[in-house]
Design a protein around this motif. Structure first.
Motif, PDB file in Angstrom:
ATOM      1  N   ALA A   1       0.809  -1.215   0.000  1.00 49.08           N
ATOM      2  CA  ALA A   1       0.000   0.000   0.000  1.00 49.08           C
ATOM      3  C   ALA A   1       0.846   1.270   0.000  1.00 49.08           C
ATOM      4  O   ALA A   1       0.321   2.372  -0.122  1.00 49.08           O
ATOM      5  CB  ALA A   1      -0.921   0.005   1.217  1.00 49.08           C
TER       6      ALA A   1
ATOM      7  N   ALA B   1      -1.003  -5.260  -4.697  1.00 47.93           N
ATOM      8  CA  ALA B   1      -1.803  -4.036  -4.756  1.00 47.93           C
ATOM      9  C   ALA B   1      -2.974  -4.204  -5.714  1.00 47.93           C
ATOM     10  O   ALA B   1      -4.073  -3.684  -5.476  1.00 47.93           O
ATOM     11  CB  ALA B   1      -0.925  -2.868  -5.179  1.00 47.93           C
TER      12      ALA B   1
ATOM     13  N   ARG C   1      -7.559  -1.417   6.504  1.00 54.79           N
ATOM     14  CA  ARG C   1      -7.528   0.032   6.289  1.00 54.79           C
ATOM     15  C   ARG C   1      -8.267   0.775   7.402  1.00 54.79           C
ATOM     16  O   ARG C   1      -9.204   0.254   8.002  1.00 54.79           O
ATOM     17  CB  ARG C   1      -8.157   0.386   4.932  1.00 54.79           C
ATOM     18  CG  ARG C   1      -7.406  -0.250   3.766  1.00 54.79           C
ATOM     19  CD  ARG C   1      -8.011   0.095   2.421  1.00 54.79           C
ATOM     20  NE  ARG C   1      -7.306  -0.578   1.349  1.00 54.79           N
ATOM     21  CZ  ARG C   1      -6.193  -0.122   0.777  1.00 54.79           C
ATOM     22  NH1 ARG C   1      -5.694   1.040   1.177  1.00 54.79           N
ATOM     23  NH2 ARG C   1      -5.587  -0.799  -0.177  1.00 54.79           N
TER      24      ARG C   1
END
Length: 248
Positions: A141, A178, A201
């Motif tokens: 990320a 990703a 996240r």
């Protein structure tokens, strides 16, 4: 709950979608316009809402401050706990939650496998970013510059014959991770253990942690491990939503 408090909370919920007028508040709450005006003025006096130049109302600074405080107070381990246990119960293998700690990952939580063979990992232990699934899920990320700064000079430490010890070798894994939303640790940290990992996240969309499923190859082969990807990514999404992330 009193009707006034309940209505005030409904006003704040309605404002979350964007600025609205007094009349729109009255219509949505099914109250008289004077009632909606009174509610809005009370909330404005306490800085929970703010009146804009065109006469509409929007979320005010005090509400924003409270929202940030609430999000910052969320602990990823607490938010993840029940989801990790559900995943562990469903798959029967070792489940980890890990977060970034300096230039390494730290195991924040663990659900043990149901099988006799157990992993030696423990909560609080540190592990390398470049050689673990959770580490690679977090690295994927980041920008190349951020990754380079954290990983330092190559060659990176070698743990098995499969460990990626250069930026170039690792980069191909991270680009794929990703794109896919998950990453494979192909016996890169321990000779007989492979795993899949997915990022967790926070409300900003930033990756703060990762969750993984690990198993010895003689207990769970590659097709069996990959069959758990959907369960893994669903769990990572649910934890992320607990932390305030609005999944697409």
């Amino acid at each position: 709950m009193s009707s006034s408090v309940e209505r005030a909370l409904h006003v704040l919920v309605e404002l979350a979608d964007g600025p609205i007028t007094i009349s729109e508040v009255a219509r949505r709450l099914e109250v008289h316009r004077t009632t909606s005006l009174r509610l809005l003025r009370t909330l404005e006096d306490e800085h929970f809402v703010r009146r804009t130049a065109d006469g509409r109302y929007r979320i005010g600074p005090r509400m924003v401050t409270l929202a940030h405080a609430a999000l910052e107070g969320l602990d990823v381990r607490s938010a993840a706990g029940s989801h990790l246990r559900e995943l562990g119960a469903a798959c029967g293998h070792t489940v980890h939650l890990a977060g970034l700690e300096g230039g390494q990952v730290m195991y924040l939580d663990k659900v043990e496998s149901r099988h006799a063979v157990r992993m030696y990992s423990r909560i609080g232990a540190l592990a390398p970013l470049h050689a673990t699934g959770v580490g690679k899920a977090i690295l994927a990320a980041m920008s190349k510059q951020e990754r380079s700064s954290l990983l330092g000079a190559e060659p990176f430490g070698r743990y098995t014959s499969n460990t990626r010890t250069t930026h170039a070798a690792l980069e191909s894994d991270l680009v794929q991770a990703a794109a896919l939303g998950w990453v494979l640790d192909d016996y890169e940290h321990e000779e007989f253990i492979h795993c899949i990992a997915a990022p967790v996240r926070d409300a900003s969309g930033g990756v703060t942690a990762a969750v993984s499923i690990s198993a010895p190859g003689f207990v769970l082969d590659r097709p069996g491990l990959l069959s758990l990807v959907d369960d893994l990514t669903t769990t990572a999404t649910r934890i992320s939503e607990e932390l305030g992330w609005d999944s697409p």
